[in-house]
Write an enzyme that holds these catalytic residues in place. Structure first.
Site: not given
Ligand code: DQA
Length: 151
Positions: A110, A73, A22, A17, A106, A76, A9-10, A97, A99-101
């Protein structure tokens, strides 16, 4: 080697964003980079993004036999989805797994990943490069386990 790249999502909003968190690369740009790197490493890649947990579950459920490995990825859903953990266990393909961040640096919500224990490893904190580094790690992992590979 066929790799499935799933983004949750997102992540379709990458580029605009929270660029401070990110980065400014769009998901399409990351996918293009990934495809180039995959081709250079002799792999092919299919990328899919969805905001719907069920659509991600369907993609995972269909992955066996069609792909040798997965980059995930889950956005959330990483922090909430026992269903994604179960799907990864069920499909039993190596998954990294992504993640960009760096979620551990954080908010505390998370800090827990529901999918981590079903993955061979994790790459986080490098922006779009996290996907590329994860692809390289996955391909090395698969290569080391291929029939006839050096022990
Ligand atoms: C994320 C980290 C997640 O905590 C967050 O909800 C995202 C992006 C990342 O790629 O850093 O939507 O997966």
């Amino acid at each position: 080697m066929r790799v499935l790249v799933l983004s949750g999502p997102n992540l379709q909003l990458l580029g605009t964003r929270q660029p401070d968190v990110y980065g400014s690369e769009t998901l399409d740009q990351i996918h293009a980079r990934l495809k180039e790197r995959a081709a250079a490493l002799g792999a092919s890649l299919q990328a899919f993004q969805s905001n719907h947990e069920g659509a991600l579950l369907d993609a995972l459920g269909a992955a066996r036999g069609a792909f040798e490995g997965i980059l995930l990825n889950a956005g959330a859903f990483t922090h909430t989805s026992i269903a994604l953990f179960d799907a990864l266990k069920a499909v039993n393909l190596p998954c990294v797994e992504v993640h960009l961040s760096n979620p551990e640096a954080r908010e505390s919500f998370r800090h827990t990943s529901k999918v981590a224990a079903a993955c061979i490893g994790k790459v986080s904190g490098f922006g779009g490069d996290s996907y590329v580094l994860a692809l390289e790690g996955l391909i090395r992992w698969l290569g080391a386990r291929a029939p006839g590979a050096q022990q």
